[in-house]
Structure formats: C-alpha cells, structure tokens
Design an enzyme around this catalytic site. Sequence first.
Site, PDB file in Angstrom:
ATOM      1  N   GLU A 143      27.073 -23.522  37.027  1.00  0.00           N
ATOM      2  CA  GLU A 143      27.071 -22.647  36.137  1.00  0.00           C
ATOM      3  C   GLU A 143      27.797 -21.338  36.560  1.00  0.00           C
ATOM      4  O   GLU A 143      27.653 -20.479  37.492  1.00  0.00           O
ATOM      5  CB  GLU A 143      25.312 -22.132  36.318  1.00  0.00           C
TER       6      GLU A 143
ATOM      7  N   CYS B  32      25.699 -12.968  33.550  1.00  0.00           N
ATOM      8  CA  CYS B  32      26.815 -14.057  32.981  1.00  0.00           C
ATOM      9  C   CYS B  32      26.939 -14.224  31.717  1.00  0.00           C
ATOM     10  O   CYS B  32      28.144 -14.534  30.941  1.00  0.00           O
ATOM     11  CB  CYS B  32      26.543 -15.659  33.615  1.00  0.00           C
TER      12      CYS B  32
END
Length: 512
Positions: free
Chosen positions: A265, A299
């Site tokens: 990720e 993110c």
Amino acid sequence: VKDFGIEKSLKNLGIKSENKGTSTGGKFFASGKTIESYSPSDGRLIGKIKTSAEKDYDKVIETAQTAFKEFRMIPAPKRGEFVRQLGLKLREYKDDLGKLVSYEMGKSLQEGLGEVQEMIDICDFAVGLSRQLHGYTMHSERPGHRMYEQYHPLGIVGVITAFNFPVAVWAWNTALAWICGNVTIWKPSEKTPFCAIACQNIMMEVLKENNLPEGISSVLVADHEIGQLLVDDKRVSLISFTGSTKVGRMVSSKVAERFGKSILELGGNNAIIISKDADLDMSIIGAVFGAVGTAGQRCTSTRRLIIHEDVYDEVKNRLVKAYGQLKIGNPLDENMHVGPLIDVHAVNQYEMAIENCIQEGGKFVVEGGVLEGKNYESGCYVKPCIAEVENSFEIVQHETFAPILYLIKYKTLEEAIEIQNDVPQGLSSAIMTQNLREAELFLSQAGSDCGIANVNIGTSGAEIGGAFGGEKETGGGRESGSDVWKYYMRRQTNTINYTANLPLAQGIKFDL
Ligand code: NAD
C-alpha cells in the site's frame, strides 16, 4: 501551554515517561537503544522508549511461531469473538486513543477519533466474516469424487505501517489476519511509537481476559533495520507493507525473492476532475478538505485538480478565497482546520517541492511558507498553498507529503482522464459532474486507472467495507473490506474419491 487533556489520556492508555517498546502480549523484549517521541503539535517530549535489538527480534519470532500452532486450531468464529472484544475495548478507549493519534501524529482531533472509529468498524466487519470464510465446491469430472476448496491460515503476518495512519492500518490488518487464524507482528513507524504502544496495551487486556498465549499479537518497536529483518525472514509468510513507494519497491523485491507474499500500500498522486457540469459548491468543499485535511499527509490526499477551462477561473478564485479562511494550529483545538506536518524533515521536503515547482515554471496563486512564533514553536506548521502547473512537471509527477495543491486546465473529458492517469501512481481519483455520460466514462475501462474511483466525492478517505489500495507504483495491494481476507490465507483444492476405483483425470488409462 494548553494541555487539551492529553496527560490524562496518556495515563489512561498506560503510557509513562519511560517505556519498553516491544512486547509479545505480556513479556517485553527491549534491549536496544532508547528513542524519544516528540509531538509535532507543541514540540513537547511525549516520552522515551526502549526499543528492540536483533536478539529480541528472534525471541519475538519464536514466540509467534509457537502461538500460531495453538491459534490456528481455534475455530474461526471463536477467533472472531476475540476480535469482537477488541472492538469493545476500542470503543472504551476511543477518546483517549483518538487524542493520542492527534497529538503524536498531528492530524485534527476529529480525524484522530475517525481513525479509531475505522478500527472499530473493521473489528465489526471481521466478526461477521469469521463465519464466512467460504470456498467454492466444484463438480468433479470423475464419478464418485467430490471437489472443494478451503482456505487455511498462513502463519506469521508482518505488518509494517506508515506514520500517517498510526493505528487504523494495524487494525485493518490484525482484525482480518486474526479471524483467518494468523498471528501478527507489527512494526510501526518510528515516528509514532506511542500510538503503537497504546494499541498493544489495549490489546493486552483482551489477551489476558481470554487467557490467550503470548505471541498472537506482538509489537516490535525498533528502527527500520529490524523492519528489514522481518522483510527478509522466511518464517514470516506475509508482509503487509504500508509506506512510501521508495521503501515499498525494496520490500516488494526482497519478499518476492524468498517467494513470500506481500500486500503493498504505497504512495498516491490523486486528482479530482472538476467538469463544467460539476456542482461547484460540492467541488470546492471536496477539493479543500482533500488537499488540506491531515495537512496533505494522507495517501489519498488531493494533490491535483484537473479543471474544465469554462469553470477554471471561477474554481481558482473560490479556492483562493477558501484558503484565506483556513485556520492553522494545534490539532487538538477543534477551531483549527489544519495541523502540523509530522516533523522538520517533512517541512524541508515541502519547501523543496515549492522551490522545484517554481523552477519548473509553476505559478503560485496561494503562497506557501513555514509558520513561526507563538503556537508554532514545534517548527512543523506550514501554509497550505496552490500552484498552477503542467502535469508533466517532475514535481507534479511526484508525491510530496504536504498540503500543496496543483491546478491543471483541460478542454475535453478524454484529455482530463489522460492527465489524471498520466502519473506513476494509481491510488485514488474522482470526478465532480452531474453529467451521467461523463461519470460513466470516468468509471469505465477507458476511464480512471486507479484502485479507487469516485463520483461526486473527493479522493480522500474510504470506508472499511470496500477493498482499499491502488495500481501501478501504489503497489497493487488491497486491504480492509470486500474479499481482501483471501490475501491472508492460503488456498487449497481438495479432491475426495469415495469409490473403490481409482479413475484418473482426463480419462487417462494406467493398467498394471
Ligand atoms: P516510509 O516508507 O518512510 O515508512 C513506512 C514504514 O516502513 C515505517 O514503519 C518504516 O520504519 C519502515 N521502513 C523503512 N525502511 C524500511 C526497510 N528497509 N525495511 C523495512 N521497513 C522499513 O513511509 P512514511 O513516511 O511513514 O509514510 C508515508 C508514505 O506512506 C506515503 O508515501 C503514503 O502515501 C504512504 N501511505 C500509503 C497508504 C496506502 O494505503 N496506499 C496508506 C498510508 C500511507
């Protein structure tokens, strides 16, 4: 200095001025160096932590290996019951943990509490899932045979996490890994060690109340060299890594070399397309929250706005006005919109990005800068800023973990989609439009190439029910909802012959 109740929360969470970092549930393994954690909010020392050395690492792994043998034999719904209890404890500690997240990481209190809520939600999700780890059954081509598949636990799951979601990412991984029958070892970011210690303290109450063995849930507070040991270790079946693309690239190749499994990720470079058919009120709220929330350190933060030429000037002017109203200050103060960056290193990165943007020809319509003086003593507070750029600028192609928003103009939707996709990362994307044709094209196979594509919502944030993750340099991993649990298990196909003959597949004869 106003305390906002943080001392009381630290006490409730079992955090002292001197702490031992690594634990396997009850025992501590901390013979490494001592580190300190400072709050980016007010620059104060939160406390000291004794970390782990290499010899501690082996003890943690061995304890986890032994625990796995016991834990895998506990029925999945019963494992779900432990996760249910973790969810209840998190409800109890929500205010304290949310406050600590805000204080140690620097996100607003509301976002800190929201992060703990995500932990609670994933626990609820995992409890239900613990009775639904289904495989398929198939019809065998051979008479008197039955075929089906099952999912078995993997073993040790190593969870390496980034500073910006210092508690939720651990819970996403642990809740699923647990119901699947795995044991976890968590290496949190060295920038937010107290968030990890607090989670482990909460977890220890569950372990103790259920008499669970040492090693089912361990936390390894150590520097990245110990993280590297975890990555290289064959005894760790799955590495779930959340962090930068730079480190993720290395983790990916190291784990692949030993044929381990990984969930990656990594960084994002997320854009919102604002069409001429967009509701501009909604678009401005979505864009501003996406760009300045968590001071641009998500993110999924909005980094680029791709705006139709007909509404470009209006959107720009409204953004400039909205940025003029932002209040920057202590994230525990609920009147503030924007908190600090994580540390002074991040502030340097922010300044360098602005400098590079100007060098490449970017034109700032809202100026950036580092804030100084009263209430900004930590040196981590910066002004959110906006620049008009070309998508091809090197700095625009790169994820800068700070509140810098880039504006890009487009003429046709096809061109906007091309710009949106023309970056190395592929995490989150959005279109603001009331035009059905535009929305559907954006979501089609000719549309966004990201793992997350939204219509009339911004890029940042996600619900735990969906699979979370992105394509290209974001790493391709998925965490959290949907059928992501399958990443945490190994699949086995079983064929059972209940006749007295042994027919071979594909009609092959083998007469003796
Ligand atoms: P980082 O890559 O610097 O660190 C992440 C973790 O990796 C930390 O725990 C660190 O100690 C560890 N680490 C560093 N070197 C290592 C090594 N050699 N071996 C093993 N572990 C090592 O990232 P960061 O600055 O903490 O976080 C910000 C980044 O994370 C951003 O790029 C952001 O986009 C990304 N992120 C992605 C997601 C997602 O779901 N896609 C979520 C959150 C953050």
